[in-house]
Design an enzyme around this catalytic site. Structure first.
Site, PDB file in Angstrom:
ATOM      1  N   MET A 256       0.844  -1.195   0.000  1.00 49.51           N
ATOM      2  CA  MET A 256       0.000   0.000   0.000  1.00 49.51           C
ATOM      3  C   MET A 256       0.878   1.242   0.000  1.00 49.51           C
ATOM      4  O   MET A 256       1.734   1.400   0.877  1.00 49.51           O
ATOM      5  CB  MET A 256      -0.899   0.014   1.233  1.00 49.51           C
ATOM      6  CG  MET A 256      -1.928  -1.091   1.264  1.00 49.51           C
ATOM      7  SD  MET A 256      -2.896  -1.045   2.805  1.00 49.51           S
ATOM      8  CE  MET A 256      -1.711  -1.744   3.939  1.00 49.51           C
TER       9      MET A 256
ATOM     10  N   LEU B 177       0.225   5.194   7.149  1.00 48.51           N
ATOM     11  CA  LEU B 177       1.307   5.445   6.187  1.00 48.51           C
ATOM     12  C   LEU B 177       1.609   4.186   5.366  1.00 48.51           C
ATOM     13  O   LEU B 177       0.874   3.218   5.405  1.00 48.51           O
ATOM     14  CB  LEU B 177       2.549   5.980   6.886  1.00 48.51           C
ATOM     15  CG  LEU B 177       2.344   7.329   7.604  1.00 48.51           C
ATOM     16  CD1 LEU B 177       3.638   7.788   8.243  1.00 48.51           C
ATOM     17  CD2 LEU B 177       1.808   8.388   6.673  1.00 48.51           C
ATOM     18  N   GLY B 178       2.707   4.230   4.576  1.00 50.35           N
ATOM     19  CA  GLY B 178       3.003   3.137   3.654  1.00 50.35           C
ATOM     20  C   GLY B 178       3.188   1.819   4.367  1.00 50.35           C
ATOM     21  O   GLY B 178       3.824   1.760   5.407  1.00 50.35           O
ATOM     22  N   SER B 179       2.644   0.741   3.846  1.00 48.88           N
ATOM     23  CA  SER B 179       2.673  -0.519   4.550  1.00 48.88           C
ATOM     24  C   SER B 179       2.321  -1.663   3.611  1.00 48.88           C
ATOM     25  O   SER B 179       2.223  -1.496   2.400  1.00 48.88           O
ATOM     26  CB  SER B 179       1.726  -0.470   5.750  1.00 48.88           C
ATOM     27  OG  SER B 179       0.512   0.157   5.380  1.00 48.88           O
ATOM     28  N   ARG B 180       2.086  -2.844   4.207  1.00 49.12           N
ATOM     29  CA  ARG B 180       1.890  -4.036   3.403  1.00 49.12           C
ATOM     30  C   ARG B 180       1.032  -5.044   4.157  1.00 49.12           C
ATOM     31  O   ARG B 180       1.031  -5.079   5.389  1.00 49.12           O
ATOM     32  CB  ARG B 180       3.264  -4.623   3.085  1.00 49.12           C
ATOM     33  CG  ARG B 180       3.321  -6.044   2.586  1.00 49.12           C
ATOM     34  CD  ARG B 180       4.759  -6.394   2.282  1.00 49.12           C
ATOM     35  NE  ARG B 180       4.988  -7.825   2.196  1.00 49.12           N
ATOM     36  CZ  ARG B 180       6.147  -8.393   1.906  1.00 49.12           C
ATOM     37  NH1 ARG B 180       7.197  -7.626   1.672  1.00 49.12           N
ATOM     38  NH2 ARG B 180       6.275  -9.695   1.859  1.00 49.12           N
TER      39      ARG B 180
END
Length: 229
Positions: free
Chosen positions: A109, A196-199
């Site tokens: 993401m 925030l940015g992640s997975r």
């Protein structure tokens, strides 16, 4: 026009971002008012409004939370738990929960994706475990095991066990998990939220039919990742 209004009504702001958006907007408006009233150079006012207004809109976009419903049959179906794109489809040795090979499908993401997470399958939550760890870039292979993460183990009505793993990224510092051990869960329900940015990784039984490909964009609670054996 009516169709557009109906679509807008299906988008709301996630409650995880309510305070952040409200207090930051108040702070921006206060500073803007001070600049307008007490600083002769209006370029300072307009520059501030342009920069911080843009940042606020980006944050607003980050916290949007579309209301979605999966329209198909959910039997043996695994849906994407998050918006993003596919970065991993491979068989891996999963030695923490299953102690056998599993099919892992990973969704990365970006900052501009919806960061709400959905349950990938119907079933019962067997356990929820949070693990402290590092903050490697989320798309790196080692992020799945070494980064801070939350693991949700689910058993489907057919008896298949599926692991959904929320992973923090280089910028993400907070994983929120709503799943509770012992509770029933369903596709269309929120599993959690990652800031925030992640997975998100999903570990499936071998023999599952993969329905996505590398690099493909996913829509949480809509895109079918796989079909269980």
């Amino acid at each position: 026009m009516g169709e557009r209004i109906r679509k807008l009504k299906k988008i709301r702001i996630h409650h995880e971002g309510t305070n952040t958006l409200l207090f930051s907007l108040i702070a921006i408006l206060f500073v803007a008012l001070v600049l307008w009233c007490f600083v002769d150079n209006k370029w300072a006012f307009w520059s501030f409004v342009a920069i911080f207004g843009t940042v606020w809109v980006i944050v607003l976009n980050f916290y949007r939370c579309p209301i979605r419903y999966f329209s198909g049959d959910t039997e043996r179906v695994v849906v994407a738990p998050a918006d993003g794109h596919i970065v991993v489809i491979e068989e891996v040795d999963e030695n923490e929960y299953f102690h056998e090979k599993r099919l892992m499908i990973s969704i990365f993401m970006s900052l501009f994706n919806v960061h709400a997470n959905w349950f990938p399958v119907d079933g019962k939550v067997l356990s929820v475990q949070h693990h402290d760890g590092n903050f490697h870039k989320a798309w790196l292979p080692k992020a799945s095991e070494e980064n801070e993460r939350a693991d949700v183990l689910i058993e489907t009505p057919e008896g298949h066990k599926v692991l959904c793993r929320q992973i923090a990224g280089a910028m993400a510092r907070r994983i929120v998990t709503y799943a509770k051990g012992g509770e029933e869960c369903f596709i269309d329900e929120h599993l959690g939220f990652i800031k925030l940015g992640s997975r998100v990784d999903v570990f499936l039984p071998l023999g599952s039919e993969v329905c996505v490909k590398m690099g493909q964009s996913t829509t949480g609670d809509q895109t079918i990742l796989a079909k269980l054996p």
